[in-house]
Design an enzyme around this catalytic site. Structure first.
Site, PDB file in Angstrom:
ATOM      1  N   CYS A  29       0.828  -1.209   0.000  1.00 36.69           N
ATOM      2  CA  CYS A  29       0.000   0.000   0.000  1.00 36.69           C
ATOM      3  C   CYS A  29       0.863   1.261   0.000  1.00 36.69           C
ATOM      4  CB  CYS A  29      -0.917  -0.032   1.224  1.00 36.69           C
ATOM      5  SG  CYS A  29      -1.750   1.505   1.601  1.00 36.69           S
ATOM      6  N   CYS A  32       0.048   3.870   2.674  1.00 37.57           N
ATOM      7  CA  CYS A  32       0.479   3.362   3.984  1.00 37.57           C
ATOM      8  C   CYS A  32       1.939   3.741   4.235  1.00 37.57           C
ATOM      9  CB  CYS A  32       0.331   1.846   4.066  1.00 37.57           C
ATOM     10  SG  CYS A  32      -1.364   1.251   3.929  1.00 37.57           S
TER      11      CYS A  32
END
Length: 195
Positions: A29, A32
């Site tokens: 991600c 993230c």
């Protein structure tokens, strides 16, 4: 930052002595990766007030599913074992700081103040607050939530009818609490107990 998994999540959250901020993330991600250093920096700043933790959703699918985590990064705030709110996506540091500060302000200020008020009230009336601090904090938070939602601190253990006159009886400390303490040793919601 503490690593939480399907195996240790419930225990770590319920046993936590402070609120817990949980970052649900994954290695693949991109947002993230952007959010992680921001949370690391905030962890240093809020270390005395909040426990920072993270859950890799690929390694802990059960806990992610339990909380309906379907987009990441997903940051969730827990207090007394309960999920109170969160946000999805990478947010700027200042926004997260303000968001976190609002949770902590609510926690430290209003809750503690109301607990002190109820301790004084109980002492003046010959009973006391429940010695279980978790129960007291949970009830007081419910009272404050009801005050925000309905305009009064209605007892969380009683049904709000919508009839203003009738509902006055269930504003904490409610009309029934002294009789219940005398009869049962505690009021219905167990905020107050016999001395």
């Amino acid at each position: 930052m503490i690593n939480l998994t399907d195996g240790n999540f419930d225990k770590e959250i319920s046993d936590a002595k402070k609120p817990v901020l949980v970052d649900f993330w994954a290695t693949w991600c991109g947002p993230c990766s952007f959010l992680a250093p921001v949370l690391d920096k905030l962890e240093e700043e809020f270390r005395d007030k909040v426990i920072f933790a993270k859950v890799n959703i690929d390694e802990s699918p059960l806990i992610s599913q339990k909380f309906g985590i379907d987009r990441i990064p997903n940051v969730v705030f827990f207090r007394d074992g309960k999920m109170l709110g969160g946000f999805v996506g990478a947010q700027p540091e200042e926004s997260i700081r303000e968001w976190l500060g609002n949770f902590l302000k609510e926690d430290n200020g209003a809750v503690e103040k109301l607990i002190l008020e109820y301790e004084e009230y109980a002492a003046k009336n010959g009973f006391k607050l429940n010695p279980d601090k978790k129960i007291v904090a949970s009830i007081v938070k419910s009272l404050l939530d009801r005050e925000k939602k309905f305009g009064q601190r209605y007892c969380p253990c009683r049904r709000i009818t919508g009839d203003g006159k009738a509902d006055e009886k269930i504003i904490c400390p409610c009309f029934y609490h002294k009789e219940e303490i005398e009869k049962d040793g505690h009021c219905l919601c167990r905020l107050f107990v016999a001395a």
